[in-house]
Design a protein around this motif. Structure first.
Motif, PDB file in Angstrom:
ATOM      1  N   GLN A 171      21.377   6.102   8.080  1.00 37.58           N
ATOM      2  CA  GLN A 171      21.741   6.446   9.449  1.00 37.58           C
ATOM      3  C   GLN A 171      21.141   5.398  10.389  1.00 37.58           C
ATOM      4  OE1 GLN A 171      20.372  10.438  10.131  1.00 37.58           O
ATOM      5  NE2 GLN A 171      21.989  11.345   8.885  1.00 37.58           N
ATOM      6  N   LYS A 172      21.960   4.444  10.775  1.00 36.90           N
ATOM      7  CA  LYS A 172      21.505   3.356  11.593  1.00 36.90           C
ATOM      8  C   LYS A 172      21.202   3.857  13.003  1.00 36.90           C
ATOM      9  CE  LYS A 172      22.244   0.266   8.368  1.00 36.90           C
ATOM     10  NZ  LYS A 172      21.158  -0.463   7.724  1.00 36.90           N
ATOM     11  N   GLY A 173      20.080   3.410  13.537  1.00 35.68           N
ATOM     12  CA  GLY A 173      19.702   3.714  14.898  1.00 35.68           C
ATOM     13  C   GLY A 173      19.163   5.092  15.111  1.00 35.68           C
ATOM     14  N   VAL A 174      18.756   5.784  14.036  1.00 38.00           N
ATOM     15  CA  VAL A 174      18.261   7.155  14.155  1.00 38.00           C
ATOM     16  C   VAL A 174      16.789   7.175  13.721  1.00 38.00           C
ATOM     17  CG1 VAL A 174      18.510   9.546  13.405  1.00 38.00           C
ATOM     18  CG2 VAL A 174      20.535   8.124  13.775  1.00 38.00           C
ATOM     19  N   ILE A 175      15.954   7.896  14.472  1.00 36.56           N
ATOM     20  CA  ILE A 175      14.547   8.079  14.164  1.00 36.56           C
ATOM     21  C   ILE A 175      14.248   9.553  14.231  1.00 36.56           C
ATOM     22  CG2 ILE A 175      13.823   7.729  16.583  1.00 36.56           C
ATOM     23  CD1 ILE A 175      11.283   6.385  15.428  1.00 36.56           C
ATOM     24  N   THR A 176      13.498  10.061  13.221  1.00 36.38           N
ATOM     25  CA  THR A 176      13.285  11.506  13.052  1.00 36.38           C
ATOM     26  C   THR A 176      11.802  11.800  13.262  1.00 36.38           C
ATOM     27  OG1 THR A 176      15.078  11.549  11.448  1.00 36.38           O
ATOM     28  CG2 THR A 176      13.621  13.446  11.534  1.00 36.38           C
ATOM     29  N   ASN A 225       0.858  -1.175   0.000  1.00 41.64           N
ATOM     30  CA  ASN A 225       0.000   0.000   0.000  1.00 41.64           C
ATOM     31  C   ASN A 225       0.899   1.230   0.000  1.00 41.64           C
ATOM     32  OD1 ASN A 225      -1.967   1.916   0.269  1.00 41.64           O
ATOM     33  ND2 ASN A 225      -2.730   1.221   2.273  1.00 41.64           N
ATOM     34  N   GLN A 226       0.941   1.844  -1.144  1.00 41.38           N
ATOM     35  CA  GLN A 226       1.846   2.993  -1.286  1.00 41.38           C
ATOM     36  C   GLN A 226       1.376   4.201  -0.483  1.00 41.38           C
ATOM     37  OE1 GLN A 226       2.286   3.785  -5.462  1.00 41.38           O
ATOM     38  NE2 GLN A 226       3.352   1.831  -5.881  1.00 41.38           N
ATOM     39  N   ARG A 227       0.173   4.247  -0.118  1.00 44.10           N
ATOM     40  CA  ARG A 227      -0.340   5.380   0.645  1.00 44.10           C
ATOM     41  C   ARG A 227       0.009   5.243   2.126  1.00 44.10           C
ATOM     42  NH1 ARG A 227      -6.558   6.157  -0.697  1.00 44.10           N
ATOM     43  NH2 ARG A 227      -6.147   7.913   0.709  1.00 44.10           N
ATOM     44  N   PHE A 228       0.530   4.083   2.506  1.00 45.65           N
ATOM     45  CA  PHE A 228       0.848   3.869   3.904  1.00 45.65           C
ATOM     46  C   PHE A 228       2.126   4.609   4.278  1.00 45.65           C
ATOM     47  CE2 PHE A 228       3.176   1.512   7.186  1.00 45.65           C
ATOM     48  CZ  PHE A 228       2.254   1.533   8.216  1.00 45.65           C
ATOM     49  N   CYS A 229       2.135   5.225   5.448  1.00 45.59           N
ATOM     50  CA  CYS A 229       3.330   5.888   5.960  1.00 45.59           C
ATOM     51  C   CYS A 229       3.276   5.917   7.468  1.00 45.59           C
ATOM     52  CB  CYS A 229       3.492   7.291   5.400  1.00 45.59           C
ATOM     53  SG  CYS A 229       2.177   8.439   5.906  1.00 45.59           S
ATOM     54  N   LEU A 230       4.487   5.976   8.055  1.00 47.04           N
ATOM     55  CA  LEU A 230       4.555   6.003   9.512  1.00 47.04           C
ATOM     56  C   LEU A 230       4.759   7.438   9.978  1.00 47.04           C
ATOM     57  CD1 LEU A 230       6.826   2.874  10.168  1.00 47.04           C
ATOM     58  CD2 LEU A 230       4.350   3.074  10.412  1.00 47.04           C
ATOM     59  N   PRO A 231       4.392   7.772  11.219  1.00 46.78           N
ATOM     60  CA  PRO A 231       4.528   9.152  11.683  1.00 46.78           C
ATOM     61  C   PRO A 231       5.985   9.570  11.911  1.00 46.78           C
ATOM     62  CG  PRO A 231       3.742   7.756  13.446  1.00 46.78           C
ATOM     63  CD  PRO A 231       3.714   6.918  12.213  1.00 46.78           C
ATOM     64  N   TYR A 232       6.833   8.596  12.190  1.00 52.16           N
ATOM     65  CA  TYR A 232       8.241   8.922  12.447  1.00 52.16           C
ATOM     66  C   TYR A 232       9.114   8.173  11.448  1.00 52.16           C
ATOM     67  CZ  TYR A 232       6.163  10.545  16.787  1.00 52.16           C
ATOM     68  OH  TYR A 232       5.381  11.201  17.698  1.00 52.16           O
ATOM     69  N   LYS A 233      10.010   8.928  10.806  1.00 56.19           N
ATOM     70  CA  LYS A 233      10.827   8.382   9.742  1.00 56.19           C
ATOM     71  C   LYS A 233      12.056   7.667  10.316  1.00 56.19           C
ATOM     72  CE  LYS A 233       9.566  11.925   6.349  1.00 56.19           C
ATOM     73  NZ  LYS A 233      10.056  12.984   5.446  1.00 56.19           N
ATOM     74  N   MET A 234      12.439   6.615   9.602  1.00 52.68           N
ATOM     75  CA  MET A 234      13.638   5.845   9.942  1.00 52.68           C
ATOM     76  C   MET A 234      14.516   5.771   8.699  1.00 52.68           C
ATOM     77  SD  MET A 234      11.744   2.858  12.147  1.00 52.68           S
ATOM     78  CE  MET A 234      10.467   2.740  10.905  1.00 52.68           C
ATOM     79  N   ASN A 235      15.779   6.124   8.833  1.00 50.53           N
ATOM     80  CA  ASN A 235      16.698   6.218   7.685  1.00 50.53           C
ATOM     81  C   ASN A 235      17.597   5.000   7.692  1.00 50.53           C
ATOM     82  OD1 ASN A 235      18.358   6.993   5.578  1.00 50.53           O
ATOM     83  ND2 ASN A 235      18.700   9.065   6.377  1.00 50.53           N
ATOM     84  N   GLU A 236      17.676   4.360   6.439  1.00 54.89           N
ATOM     85  CA  GLU A 236      18.529   3.181   6.323  1.00 54.89           C
ATOM     86  C   GLU A 236      20.002   3.550   6.428  1.00 54.89           C
ATOM     87  OE1 GLU A 236      17.575   1.169   2.770  1.00 54.89           O
ATOM     88  OE2 GLU A 236      15.503   0.665   3.363  1.00 54.89           O
TER      89      GLU A 236
END
Length: 465
Positions: free
Chosen positions: A397-402, A384-395
């Protein structure tokens, strides 16, 4: 006959009505035995009657004592004179001239004469002149009454004769009616005979029906007993059926309640408590002012590992480079790219140190877990391309959540302050909750506990203090 003093030598009789002395007529002096025989032969004379002559009194009067078999001949005179008749004094001379036997015969002759006269009439003899006149007057009155009755009877007889002449005309009619009545009587008798026969037949049928009725009553009693037994069994079955229905309703209500309950939501309740993110009541993170025990943090990480592993299986996701092994407070992640002694390196999602100064395996495990959450996000976005999470996670930058403002937070405990590390873990749980929500919305009919939640082989997680 007169009542003067007697001069005749014959005995003196008294009147049978008034009791006075009588003087017999001289014509009676010539009556002898030969003259009285025809009269005596037709009259009933009592043979027991006799006269006893006695001499008594100071003047030599002869007393004739009479004892009679017939009361009506001399009862009144005997009652008046106490059973004695007085005879004149001159009779002594006659007695001297006649023998006692001859005198007795004369007395008996006169008595037989008076007896005959008394039997012929309704009154006794002899009678004095006055009594005879009175009696004749009475007889005249009786004669007048009898004559009057005779006239009445004659008139009645004439009326009866006239009535008989009038009824003679109806005799034939009455005779014909009598014949018809006889026939009617015969017919009624025949009908009565038939009715009696019919009555006898009906009585026999009644007896037979009575026997059948008794038999039917016995059978009815037996049927009623069977009916009552069957009714009792029916009531028991109805009670059992009602019980089963109630149980079914309760089970259906529970089923409907459980069918509306999402297994993931029921098994993994993700929420927040002040600054902490919580899963099933376990807080994840630490603050300087709130020193959360590491055992509670380890339990929260174990619940999060179990949830992520179940969600991955739901979308058929195989994590690249990692494999999550949920074991409660001792869950860990296997690094598939590194091995040691023929085994994959285990990155523990728990720590046992009281003061965490530097724990490289624990930090690597948190980085690997966040990477697995990112892989789960990518798997959902592929569906589902419309799906998204409220907090981004970057591949990269390991261990970082924005967050939405672009602020970055590290899940590595050593490089972050406790407040930042607690926020990073809270954001990670929020992303898991969003993924859980999407899974439950896409597959609502298949969210059962048996196929949605894997059974952990580890012991039960202890509750936080």
């Amino acid at each position: 006959m007169t009542t003067n003093a007697p001069k005749s030598p014959l005995p003196q009789f008294v009147c049978q009505v008034c009791g006075g002395f009588l003087q017999q007529d001289s014509s009676l002096d010539t009556i002898d035995e030969q003259m009285i025989k025809p009269i005596a032969s037709s009259a009933t004379i009592c043979d027991e009657s006799y006269n006893e002559l006695q001499q008594g009194g100071s003047d030599g009067t002869i007393v004739i004592r009479k004892t009679l078999g017939r009361k009506r001949l001399s009862q009144s005179s005997l009652d008046s004179t106490n059973g004695f008749a007085f005879v004149a004094h001159d009779l002594n001379k006659d007695i001297e001239q006649k023998s006692m036997r001859e005198y007795r015969i004369d007395i008996n002759i006169h008595e037989r004469l008076y007896d005959f006269l008394s039997e012929q009439y309704t009154f006794d003899h002899p009678l004095c002149q006055e009594c005879t006149d009175t009696l004749l007057d009475k007889l005249d009155v009786d004669l007048q009454m009898a004559t009057h009755e005779l006239t009445s009877y004659k008139k009645l007889l004439e009326q009866l004769n006239l009535s008989a002449n009038g009824q003679q005309e109806n005799y034939e009619k009455l005779k014909q009616e009598l014949i018809e009545l006889d026939k009617e009587e015969e017919r009624i008798k025949n009908e009565l005979l038939k009715l009696e026969q019919e009555n006898e037949r009906l009585q026999n049928e009644s007896e037979q029906l009575t026997k059948e009725e008794q038999s039917l009553e016995q059978e009815e009693i037996r049927y009623l007993r069977d009916y009552n037994e069957q009714k009792r069994l029916l009531f028991e079955a109805e009670d059992e059926q009602k019980s089963i229905d109630n149980q079914t309703k309760h089970a259906r209500a529970q089923y409907e309640k459980l069918s509306k309950t999402n297994a993931f939501n029921a098994a993994f309740h993700i929420w927040h408590q002040e600054h902490f993110g919580t899963i099933n009541g376990f807080r994840l993170g630490r603050l300087p002012s709130i020193n959360v025990e590491w055992s509670e943090i380890n339990a929260a990480l174990g619940q999060a590992a179990l949830l992520l592993n179940a969600l991955a299986k739901r979308v058929d996701l195989q994590f690249a480079k990692y494999k999550i092994i949920p074991l409660g407070s001792h869950s860990y992640i296997e690094d598939l790219n590194e091995s040691k002694n023929g085994k994959f390196v285990q990155l523990p999602l728990y720590t046992g140190r009281r003061r965490l100064t530097w724990d490289t395996p624990f930090d690597k495990a948190l980085i690997a877990f966040l990477d697995c959450v990112n892989q789960f996000k990518l798997a959902i976005e592929s569906k589902n391309q419309r799906f998204c999470l409220p907090y981004k996670m970057n591949e990269k930058q390991k261990g970082v959540i924005t967050d939405s403002n672009g602020h970055q937070f590290h899940v590595i405990y050593q490089v972050s302050k406790q407040e930042e590390w607690t926020k990073a873990l809270k954001y990670m749980l929020t992303n898991l909750k969003w993924g859980l929500t999407w899974i439950t919305s896409q597959l609502p009919d298949d969210m059962t506990t048996s196929n949605a939640i894997p059974s952990p082989s580890s012991p039960t997680v202890t509750s936080p203090r």
